[in-house]
Design a protein around this motif. Structure first.
Motif, PDB file in Angstrom:
ATOM      1  N   ILE A  56       2.057  19.304  65.889  1.00  0.00           N
ATOM      2  CA  ILE A  56       1.843  20.579  65.139  1.00  0.00           C
ATOM      3  C   ILE A  56       0.593  20.597  64.303  1.00  0.00           C
ATOM      4  CG2 ILE A  56       3.100  22.075  63.289  1.00  0.00           C
ATOM      5  CD1 ILE A  56       5.749  20.834  63.989  1.00  0.00           C
ATOM      6  N   GLU A  57      -0.150  21.647  64.471  1.00  0.00           N
ATOM      7  CA  GLU A  57      -1.212  21.926  63.775  1.00  0.00           C
ATOM      8  C   GLU A  57      -0.923  23.137  62.730  1.00  0.00           C
ATOM      9  OE1 GLU A  57      -4.852  22.055  66.575  1.00  0.00           O
ATOM     10  OE2 GLU A  57      -2.937  22.154  67.651  1.00  0.00           O
ATOM     11  N   THR A  58      -1.277  22.941  61.516  1.00  0.00           N
ATOM     12  CA  THR A  58      -1.325  24.166  60.318  1.00  0.00           C
ATOM     13  C   THR A  58      -2.660  24.528  60.183  1.00  0.00           C
ATOM     14  OG1 THR A  58      -1.542  22.451  58.629  1.00  0.00           O
ATOM     15  CG2 THR A  58       0.587  22.947  59.768  1.00  0.00           C
ATOM     16  N   ARG A 114       3.683  33.478  82.407  1.00  0.00           N
ATOM     17  CA  ARG A 114       2.344  33.894  81.861  1.00  0.00           C
ATOM     18  C   ARG A 114       1.634  32.813  81.757  1.00  0.00           C
ATOM     19  NH1 ARG A 114       6.018  37.577  81.003  1.00  0.00           N
ATOM     20  NH2 ARG A 114       5.520  39.703  80.735  1.00  0.00           N
ATOM     21  N   GLY A 115       1.911  31.607  82.131  1.00  0.00           N
ATOM     22  CA  GLY A 115       0.977  30.356  81.888  1.00  0.00           C
ATOM     23  C   GLY A 115       0.832  30.052  80.558  1.00  0.00           C
ATOM     24  N   ILE A 116       1.576  30.265  79.413  1.00  0.00           N
ATOM     25  CA  ILE A 116       1.422  30.096  78.184  1.00  0.00           C
ATOM     26  C   ILE A 116       1.664  28.474  77.958  1.00  0.00           C
ATOM     27  CG2 ILE A 116       2.007  30.430  75.662  1.00  0.00           C
ATOM     28  CD1 ILE A 116       0.666  32.860  76.841  1.00  0.00           C
ATOM     29  N   ASP A 117       0.484  27.841  76.918  1.00  0.00           N
ATOM     30  CA  ASP A 117       0.965  26.464  76.801  1.00  0.00           C
ATOM     31  C   ASP A 117       0.764  26.152  75.311  1.00  0.00           C
ATOM     32  OD1 ASP A 117      -2.103  26.474  76.451  1.00  0.00           O
ATOM     33  OD2 ASP A 117      -2.632  25.350  78.295  1.00  0.00           O
ATOM     34  N   THR A 118       0.315  27.414  74.465  1.00  0.00           N
ATOM     35  CA  THR A 118       0.110  27.226  73.263  1.00  0.00           C
ATOM     36  C   THR A 118       0.732  28.346  72.436  1.00  0.00           C
ATOM     37  OG1 THR A 118      -1.990  26.056  73.615  1.00  0.00           O
ATOM     38  CG2 THR A 118      -1.572  27.080  71.551  1.00  0.00           C
ATOM     39  N   LEU A 119       1.402  28.016  71.339  1.00  0.00           N
ATOM     40  CA  LEU A 119       2.110  29.015  70.539  1.00  0.00           C
ATOM     41  C   LEU A 119       1.630  29.172  68.866  1.00  0.00           C
ATOM     42  CD1 LEU A 119       5.942  28.624  71.852  1.00  0.00           C
ATOM     43  CD2 LEU A 119       4.110  30.643  72.225  1.00  0.00           C
ATOM     44  N   VAL A 120       1.218  30.099  68.560  1.00  0.00           N
ATOM     45  CA  VAL A 120       1.023  30.506  67.100  1.00  0.00           C
ATOM     46  C   VAL A 120       2.258  30.925  66.758  1.00  0.00           C
ATOM     47  CG1 VAL A 120      -0.151  31.700  65.289  1.00  0.00           C
ATOM     48  CG2 VAL A 120      -1.254  31.005  67.477  1.00  0.00           C
ATOM     49  N   ILE A 121       3.139  30.358  65.916  1.00  0.00           N
ATOM     50  CA  ILE A 121       4.389  30.687  65.179  1.00  0.00           C
ATOM     51  C   ILE A 121       4.387  31.237  64.036  1.00  0.00           C
ATOM     52  CG2 ILE A 121       6.610  30.004  65.087  1.00  0.00           C
ATOM     53  CD1 ILE A 121       6.617  28.024  67.318  1.00  0.00           C
ATOM     54  N   SER A 122       4.763  32.535  63.625  1.00  0.00           N
ATOM     55  CA  SER A 122       4.767  33.076  62.326  1.00  0.00           C
ATOM     56  C   SER A 122       6.066  33.577  62.068  1.00  0.00           C
ATOM     57  CB  SER A 122       3.814  34.308  62.297  1.00  0.00           C
ATOM     58  OG  SER A 122       4.213  35.398  63.051  1.00  0.00           O
ATOM     59  N   GLY A 123       6.426  34.049  60.680  1.00  0.00           N
ATOM     60  CA  GLY A 123       7.508  35.074  60.666  1.00  0.00           C
ATOM     61  C   GLY A 123       8.548  34.285  59.570  1.00  0.00           C
ATOM     62  N   ALA A 124       9.797  34.643  59.745  1.00  0.00           N
ATOM     63  CA  ALA A 124      10.563  34.086  58.627  1.00  0.00           C
ATOM     64  C   ALA A 124      12.115  33.468  59.333  1.00  0.00           C
ATOM     65  CB  ALA A 124      11.164  35.502  57.822  1.00  0.00           C
ATOM     66  N   GLU A 125      12.717  32.705  58.743  1.00  0.00           N
ATOM     67  CA  GLU A 125      12.176  31.801  57.389  1.00  0.00           C
ATOM     68  C   GLU A 125      11.921  30.461  57.808  1.00  0.00           C
ATOM     69  OE1 GLU A 125      14.579  32.144  53.805  1.00  0.00           O
ATOM     70  OE2 GLU A 125      16.021  33.262  54.816  1.00  0.00           O
ATOM     71  N   THR A 126      10.669  29.960  57.155  1.00  0.00           N
ATOM     72  CA  THR A 126      10.151  28.823  57.201  1.00  0.00           C
ATOM     73  C   THR A 126      11.197  27.584  57.488  1.00  0.00           C
ATOM     74  OG1 THR A 126       8.309  29.222  55.588  1.00  0.00           O
ATOM     75  CG2 THR A 126       8.532  26.993  56.273  1.00  0.00           C
ATOM     76  N   ASP A 127      12.013  27.717  56.816  1.00  0.00           N
ATOM     77  CA  ASP A 127      13.306  26.303  56.738  1.00  0.00           C
ATOM     78  C   ASP A 127      14.609  26.817  57.508  1.00  0.00           C
ATOM     79  OD1 ASP A 127      13.397  28.411  54.941  1.00  0.00           O
ATOM     80  OD2 ASP A 127      14.041  27.285  53.180  1.00  0.00           O
ATOM     81  N   VAL A 128      14.519  27.922  58.198  1.00  0.00           N
ATOM     82  CA  VAL A 128      15.541  28.255  59.128  1.00  0.00           C
ATOM     83  C   VAL A 128      15.145  28.595  60.754  1.00  0.00           C
ATOM     84  CG1 VAL A 128      17.821  29.631  59.192  1.00  0.00           C
ATOM     85  CG2 VAL A 128      16.911  29.057  56.882  1.00  0.00           C
ATOM     86  N   ARG A 156       1.668  23.120  72.611  1.00  0.00           N
ATOM     87  CA  ARG A 156       0.789  23.072  71.549  1.00  0.00           C
ATOM     88  C   ARG A 156       1.426  24.035  70.338  1.00  0.00           C
ATOM     89  NH1 ARG A 156      -5.783  24.641  70.830  1.00  0.00           N
ATOM     90  NH2 ARG A 156      -5.778  23.961  68.752  1.00  0.00           N
ATOM     91  N   VAL A 157       1.466  23.679  69.346  1.00  0.00           N
ATOM     92  CA  VAL A 157       2.311  24.496  68.299  1.00  0.00           C
ATOM     93  C   VAL A 157       1.230  24.591  67.008  1.00  0.00           C
ATOM     94  CG1 VAL A 157       4.283  24.848  66.296  1.00  0.00           C
ATOM     95  CG2 VAL A 157       4.509  23.732  68.789  1.00  0.00           C
ATOM     96  N   VAL A 158       1.025  26.038  66.715  1.00  0.00           N
ATOM     97  CA  VAL A 158       0.129  25.974  65.624  1.00  0.00           C
ATOM     98  C   VAL A 158       0.575  26.972  64.511  1.00  0.00           C
ATOM     99  CG1 VAL A 158      -2.086  27.112  64.805  1.00  0.00           C
ATOM    100  CG2 VAL A 158      -2.168  25.940  67.000  1.00  0.00           C
ATOM    101  N   ILE A 159       0.746  26.530  63.468  1.00  0.00           N
ATOM    102  CA  ILE A 159       1.923  27.177  62.193  1.00  0.00           C
ATOM    103  C   ILE A 159       0.647  27.803  61.167  1.00  0.00           C
ATOM    104  CG2 ILE A 159       3.200  27.165  60.374  1.00  0.00           C
ATOM    105  CD1 ILE A 159       4.524  24.926  61.838  1.00  0.00           C
ATOM    106  N   PRO A 160       0.486  29.209  61.236  1.00  0.00           N
ATOM    107  CA  PRO A 160      -0.267  29.913  60.162  1.00  0.00           C
ATOM    108  C   PRO A 160       0.431  29.838  58.920  1.00  0.00           C
ATOM    109  CG  PRO A 160       0.587  31.523  61.406  1.00  0.00           C
ATOM    110  CD  PRO A 160       1.216  30.240  62.150  1.00  0.00           C
ATOM    111  N   THR A 161      -0.178  28.984  58.070  1.00  0.00           N
ATOM    112  CA  THR A 161       0.617  28.649  56.620  1.00  0.00           C
ATOM    113  C   THR A 161       0.814  29.690  55.855  1.00  0.00           C
ATOM    114  OG1 THR A 161      -1.343  27.846  55.661  1.00  0.00           O
ATOM    115  CG2 THR A 161      -0.016  26.163  56.743  1.00  0.00           C
TER     116      THR A 161
END
Length: 203
Positions: free
Chosen positions: A190-192, A130-144, A159-164
């Motif tokens: 990583i961008e937050t 799909r030609g994706i070059d950026t990911l917004v990563i949400s979910g569980a668990e932050t530390d695993v 490119r990684v974006v984390i919705p805090t």
């Protein structure tokens, strides 16, 4: 404490996808693995999935069928957590949380039996096609599992974006530590940002 460096590289485009990690009944209310914050972040995850559901990928963590089926140290792990193996889990525990189920399809579901979603080629193949070059990563668990997803994406050059406000953990201390780590050691990769900023910038 606030962790926000914002979208330093500008708006999100049609080459951005949403990777939502393990928002399942397995980690929801009443489960032995309940993540207490999950219900709090769920409305924000729903917002992210609802913007472009055809560009959302949900991962699901699938435990071993039985402890003796698991390799190496995973066998010892499931001997400790035999109550969450597939043979004894109640029906429906592996499914996405109910508010997220309506997005599938067009959203995609990819199953995994370890923390990282990258060890099986399905995710790489899906994003590449799909030609994706950026990911917004949400979910569980932050530390695993979110951590494993984030570092795998960094390694692959996304490119990684984390919705805090759309990630959660069972531990405040290690959740906070990971967000500090992302901002202090991975700020080049990583961008937050808040979910609101992400939604306003995604076209």
């Amino acid at each position: 404490m606030a962790w926000k460096n914002g979208l330093q590289r500008g708006p999100l485009t049609a080459r951005c996808a949403h990777l939502c990690v393990d928002m399942q009944n397995l980690f929801g209310p009443g489960s032995e693995w309940e993540t207490p914050w999950m219900q709090r972040v769920l409305p924000l995850v729903v917002q992210l999935a609802g913007v472009f559901p055809d560009r959302t990928i949900f991962t699901r963590f699938i435990p071993a069928q039985r402890p003796q089926d698991a390799p190496g140290m995973w066998r010892e792990y499931y001997e400790r957590w035999s109550s969450v193996t597939q043979d004894v889990l109640p029906t429906g525990m592996l499914e996405l949380l109910e508010p997220l189920q309506r997005f599938v399809p067009p959203a995609t579901v990819i199953d995994k039996m370890v923390y990282s979603p990258w060890l099986h080629p399905a995710l790489d193949d899906h994003l590449y096609s799909r030609g994706i070059d950026t990911l917004v990563i949400s979910g569980a668990e932050t530390d695993v599992c979110v951590l494993a997803a984030v570092l795998g994406a960094v390694d692959r050059g996304y490119r990684v974006v984390i919705p805090t406000d759309a990630i959660c953990s069972g531990s405040d201390r290690t959740h906070d530590a990971l967000l500090t780590l992302y901002n202090e050691r991975f700020s080049q990769q990583i961008e937050t940002a808040s979910t609101d900023e992400i939604l306003r910038s995604w076209h």
